[in-house]
Design a protein around this motif. Structure first.
Motif, PDB file in Angstrom:
ATOM      1  N   VAL A 135      30.459  41.292  32.693  1.00 32.83           N
ATOM      2  CA  VAL A 135      31.561  41.047  33.625  1.00 32.83           C
ATOM      3  C   VAL A 135      31.886  42.305  34.416  1.00 32.83           C
ATOM      4  CG1 VAL A 135      32.648  39.124  32.391  1.00 32.83           C
ATOM      5  CG2 VAL A 135      33.220  41.477  31.754  1.00 32.83           C
ATOM      6  N   TYR A 136      32.256  42.088  35.671  1.00 29.34           N
ATOM      7  CA  TYR A 136      32.660  43.163  36.578  1.00 29.34           C
ATOM      8  C   TYR A 136      33.864  42.699  37.381  1.00 29.34           C
ATOM      9  CZ  TYR A 136      27.924  45.089  35.924  1.00 29.34           C
ATOM     10  OH  TYR A 136      26.760  45.598  35.402  1.00 29.34           O
ATOM     11  N   LEU A 137      34.857  43.570  37.540  1.00 31.09           N
ATOM     12  CA  LEU A 137      35.898  43.301  38.531  1.00 31.09           C
ATOM     13  C   LEU A 137      35.275  43.540  39.900  1.00 31.09           C
ATOM     14  CD1 LEU A 137      37.566  43.707  35.882  1.00 31.09           C
ATOM     15  CD2 LEU A 137      39.427  44.466  37.371  1.00 31.09           C
ATOM     16  N   ARG A 138      35.396  42.582  40.791  1.00 32.70           N
ATOM     17  CA  ARG A 138      34.608  42.615  42.011  1.00 32.70           C
ATOM     18  C   ARG A 138      35.089  43.640  43.024  1.00 32.70           C
ATOM     19  NH1 ARG A 138      32.543  36.792  43.942  1.00 32.70           N
ATOM     20  NH2 ARG A 138      31.597  38.240  45.423  1.00 32.70           N
ATOM     21  N   ASP A 139      36.366  43.966  43.040  1.00 30.85           N
ATOM     22  CA  ASP A 139      36.876  44.948  43.998  1.00 30.85           C
ATOM     23  C   ASP A 139      37.221  46.236  43.268  1.00 30.85           C
ATOM     24  OD1 ASP A 139      37.985  45.460  46.856  1.00 30.85           O
ATOM     25  OD2 ASP A 139      39.616  46.054  45.523  1.00 30.85           O
ATOM     26  N   SER A 140      36.621  47.339  43.693  1.00 24.68           N
ATOM     27  CA  SER A 140      36.837  48.612  43.008  1.00 24.68           C
ATOM     28  C   SER A 140      38.283  49.079  43.105  1.00 24.68           C
ATOM     29  CB  SER A 140      35.888  49.677  43.564  1.00 24.68           C
ATOM     30  OG  SER A 140      36.082  49.861  44.960  1.00 24.68           O
ATOM     31  N   GLY A 141      38.956  48.795  44.220  1.00 19.17           N
ATOM     32  CA  GLY A 141      40.347  49.211  44.363  1.00 19.17           C
ATOM     33  C   GLY A 141      41.254  48.508  43.373  1.00 19.17           C
ATOM     34  N   ILE A 142      41.072  47.206  43.195  1.00 22.34           N
ATOM     35  CA  ILE A 142      41.853  46.453  42.207  1.00 22.34           C
ATOM     36  C   ILE A 142      41.535  46.961  40.804  1.00 22.34           C
ATOM     37  CG2 ILE A 142      42.261  44.175  41.226  1.00 22.34           C
ATOM     38  CD1 ILE A 142      43.430  44.501  44.009  1.00 22.34           C
ATOM     39  N   PHE A 143      40.266  47.214  40.547  1.00 24.22           N
ATOM     40  CA  PHE A 143      39.851  47.758  39.250  1.00 24.22           C
ATOM     41  C   PHE A 143      40.574  49.075  38.968  1.00 24.22           C
ATOM     42  CE2 PHE A 143      36.600  50.621  37.202  1.00 24.22           C
ATOM     43  CZ  PHE A 143      36.705  50.100  35.927  1.00 24.22           C
ATOM     44  N   HIS A 144      40.606  49.976  39.945  1.00 28.40           N
ATOM     45  CA  HIS A 144      41.267  51.261  39.749  1.00 28.40           C
ATOM     46  C   HIS A 144      42.766  51.088  39.525  1.00 28.40           C
ATOM     47  CE1 HIS A 144      37.724  53.139  42.158  1.00 28.40           C
ATOM     48  NE2 HIS A 144      37.427  52.994  40.893  1.00 28.40           N
ATOM     49  N   SER A 145      43.386  50.182  40.252  1.00 29.80           N
ATOM     50  CA  SER A 145      44.825  49.961  40.080  1.00 29.80           C
ATOM     51  C   SER A 145      45.148  49.460  38.677  1.00 29.80           C
ATOM     52  CB  SER A 145      45.337  48.959  41.119  1.00 29.80           C
ATOM     53  OG  SER A 145      45.355  49.543  42.412  1.00 29.80           O
ATOM     54  N   LEU A 146      44.340  48.546  38.162  1.00 34.80           N
ATOM     55  CA  LEU A 146      44.581  48.006  36.818  1.00 34.80           C
ATOM     56  C   LEU A 146      44.424  49.067  35.743  1.00 34.80           C
ATOM     57  CD1 LEU A 146      42.773  44.559  37.175  1.00 34.80           C
ATOM     58  CD2 LEU A 146      45.237  44.923  36.927  1.00 34.80           C
ATOM     59  N   LEU A 147      43.580  50.077  36.003  1.00 39.43           N
ATOM     60  CA  LEU A 147      43.379  51.161  35.037  1.00 39.43           C
ATOM     61  C   LEU A 147      44.292  52.356  35.288  1.00 39.43           C
ATOM     62  CD1 LEU A 147      39.490  51.309  34.583  1.00 39.43           C
ATOM     63  CD2 LEU A 147      41.184  50.319  33.051  1.00 39.43           C
ATOM     64  N   GLY A 148      45.109  52.286  36.346  1.00 41.61           N
ATOM     65  CA  GLY A 148      46.009  53.397  36.647  1.00 41.61           C
ATOM     66  C   GLY A 148      45.313  54.595  37.256  1.00 41.61           C
ATOM     67  N   ILE A 149      44.176  54.362  37.925  1.00 41.09           N
ATOM     68  CA  ILE A 149      43.451  55.442  38.614  1.00 41.09           C
ATOM     69  C   ILE A 149      43.985  55.523  40.037  1.00 41.09           C
ATOM     70  CG2 ILE A 149      41.191  56.223  39.424  1.00 41.09           C
ATOM     71  CD1 ILE A 149      39.956  54.666  37.083  1.00 41.09           C
ATOM     72  N   ASN A 150      44.735  56.580  40.339  1.00 42.57           N
ATOM     73  CA  ASN A 150      45.471  56.641  41.596  1.00 42.57           C
ATOM     74  C   ASN A 150      44.847  57.521  42.678  1.00 42.57           C
ATOM     75  OD1 ASN A 150      47.402  54.917  40.492  1.00 42.57           O
ATOM     76  ND2 ASN A 150      48.626  56.627  39.703  1.00 42.57           N
ATOM     77  N   ASP A 151      43.915  58.386  42.316  1.00 43.57           N
ATOM     78  CA  ASP A 151      43.315  59.252  43.331  1.00 43.57           C
ATOM     79  C   ASP A 151      41.913  59.662  42.895  1.00 43.57           C
ATOM     80  OD1 ASP A 151      43.655  61.315  41.426  1.00 43.57           O
ATOM     81  OD2 ASP A 151      45.607  61.842  42.266  1.00 43.57           O
ATOM     82  N   LYS A 152      41.239  60.422  43.747  1.00 46.19           N
ATOM     83  CA  LYS A 152      39.853  60.797  43.485  1.00 46.19           C
ATOM     84  C   LYS A 152      39.743  61.672  42.247  1.00 46.19           C
ATOM     85  CE  LYS A 152      37.250  61.497  47.007  1.00 46.19           C
ATOM     86  NZ  LYS A 152      36.580  62.091  48.210  1.00 46.19           N
ATOM     87  N   ALA A 153      40.693  62.578  42.054  1.00 51.73           N
ATOM     88  CA  ALA A 153      40.639  63.465  40.892  1.00 51.73           C
ATOM     89  C   ALA A 153      40.739  62.662  39.597  1.00 51.73           C
ATOM     90  CB  ALA A 153      41.766  64.495  40.962  1.00 51.73           C
ATOM     91  N   ALA A 154      41.629  61.671  39.577  1.00 55.75           N
ATOM     92  CA  ALA A 154      41.765  60.833  38.386  1.00 55.75           C
ATOM     93  C   ALA A 154      40.500  60.025  38.137  1.00 55.75           C
ATOM     94  CB  ALA A 154      42.974  59.913  38.539  1.00 55.75           C
ATOM     95  N   LEU A 155      39.872  59.557  39.209  1.00 52.43           N
ATOM     96  CA  LEU A 155      38.637  58.792  39.063  1.00 52.43           C
ATOM     97  C   LEU A 155      37.521  59.665  38.507  1.00 52.43           C
ATOM     98  CD1 LEU A 155      36.875  56.290  39.508  1.00 52.43           C
ATOM     99  CD2 LEU A 155      36.607  56.993  41.914  1.00 52.43           C
ATOM    100  N   ARG A 156      37.381  60.889  39.041  1.00 49.70           N
ATOM    101  CA  ARG A 156      36.292  61.772  38.614  1.00 49.70           C
ATOM    102  C   ARG A 156      36.399  62.145  37.136  1.00 49.70           C
ATOM    103  NH1 ARG A 156      32.597  61.096  42.601  1.00 49.70           N
ATOM    104  NH2 ARG A 156      33.465  61.561  44.639  1.00 49.70           N
ATOM    105  N   SER A 157      37.602  62.159  36.593  1.00 48.91           N
ATOM    106  CA  SER A 157      37.787  62.566  35.199  1.00 48.91           C
ATOM    107  C   SER A 157      37.972  61.380  34.258  1.00 48.91           C
ATOM    108  CB  SER A 157      39.009  63.497  35.088  1.00 48.91           C
ATOM    109  OG  SER A 157      40.200  62.822  35.496  1.00 48.91           O
ATOM    110  N   HIS A 158      37.893  60.158  34.775  1.00 50.69           N
ATOM    111  CA  HIS A 158      38.154  58.976  33.957  1.00 50.69           C
ATOM    112  C   HIS A 158      36.893  58.562  33.191  1.00 50.69           C
ATOM    113  CE1 HIS A 158      39.571  54.956  32.842  1.00 50.69           C
ATOM    114  NE2 HIS A 158      40.776  55.393  33.132  1.00 50.69           N
ATOM    115  N   PRO A 159      37.040  58.105  31.942  1.00 52.56           N
ATOM    116  CA  PRO A 159      35.859  57.674  31.171  1.00 52.56           C
ATOM    117  C   PRO A 159      35.142  56.468  31.774  1.00 52.56           C
ATOM    118  CG  PRO A 159      37.909  57.197  29.988  1.00 52.56           C
ATOM    119  CD  PRO A 159      38.264  58.096  31.124  1.00 52.56           C
TER     120      PRO A 159
END
Length: 261
Positions: A135-159
């Protein structure tokens, strides 16, 4: 009826061919008001409002009676399964619901285009093969919002960085080749061999691996997948603008370069 006289077209959010800005598309997703927002904060606010409206109004308007809070919890839980094998029983135990209820919730999110359920491919090769979907969430922006990833720095350091990249690349490749959901597969065995994406185009078997790596390399799993599935071409997609062979019939190509072809 209109059987045989109509055709269904899936109108997706923005993709790379429409934006030509992969980093912004990856972080914000492709929904127009999220992607085009004046600031990242405005984009986050829009996605938060969209998720709430989807759960509290869109789902009930479809005649589906599920408490919004329950479906939100399930959706957030699925975000942690993004790019992984779907285990209905495990999800059910985590949420205190039956596996049949989990199946129902998955079907709702797939039917409303929020979730992609990638079907496993089977080959007569004498190995135990994975039978459950990924399974994959189809939109990366929605995926990031659900995980609380708010910016590029948070994404780069997220597991979930690698899984996020895999989901983006998967969607972009499928749209680039105009492959319908029912025509896309993944393959895996219980021995560890796997292939992220498989589809057929003009009589050829095309396989894809998605790696978030600056220097993708050939692995035993890739060799096994190419041989056992008799692939005509295996492409290893990663960030960057490179294009070089890894072995006969196997190439490493940067996503942006691949999508420009």
């Amino acid at each position: 009826t209109l059987a045989g006289r109509i055709r269904y077209l899936e109108l997706t959010p923005f993709n790379y061919s429409e934006t030509h800005d992969l980093d912004r598309l990856w972080l914000r997703g492709g929904f127009p008001r999220s992607y085009l927002a004046r600031s990242l904060g405005d984009s986050l606010d829009w996605r938060s409002a969209y998720i709430s409206t989807f759960l509290e109004r869109d789902i009930p308007n479809l005649g589906i009676r599920i408490p919004p809070a329950a479906l939100r919890r399930f959706w957030m839980m699925l975000a942690h399964y993004h790019g992984n094998i779907l285990n209905l029983s495990e999800l059910g135990r985590s949420l205190g619901i039956s596996h049949t209820t989990v199946r129902y919730y998955v079907d709702i999110l797939v039917g409303t285009f929020m979730l992609r359920e990638l079907t496993p491919w089977f080959e007569n090769i004498g190995k135990r093969q994975v039978k459950a979907p990924k399974v994959y969430l189809r939109d990366s922006g929605i995926f990031h919002s659900l995980l609380g990833i708010n910016d590029k720095a948070a994404l780069r350091s997220h597991p979930k960085l690698g899984a996020s990249w895999e989901g983006l690349a998967l969607e972009e490749v499928l749209r680039h080749h105009e492959i319908a959901s029912k025509e896309a597969f993944f393959w895996a065995t219980h021995g560890g061999e796997e292939l992220d994406l498989l589809f057929f185009e003009q009589g050829k078997r095309l396989g894809f691996e998605f790696k978030y790596s600056d220097a993708p390399r050939l692995t035993r799993s890739m060799v096994q997948a190419a041989e056992l599935l008799e692939l005509d071409q295996l492409t290893v997609i990663s960030p960057g603008s490179h294009d070089f062979p890894l072995a006969t019939g196997v190439r490493a190509v940067g996503l942006e370069l691949y999508l420009q072809r």
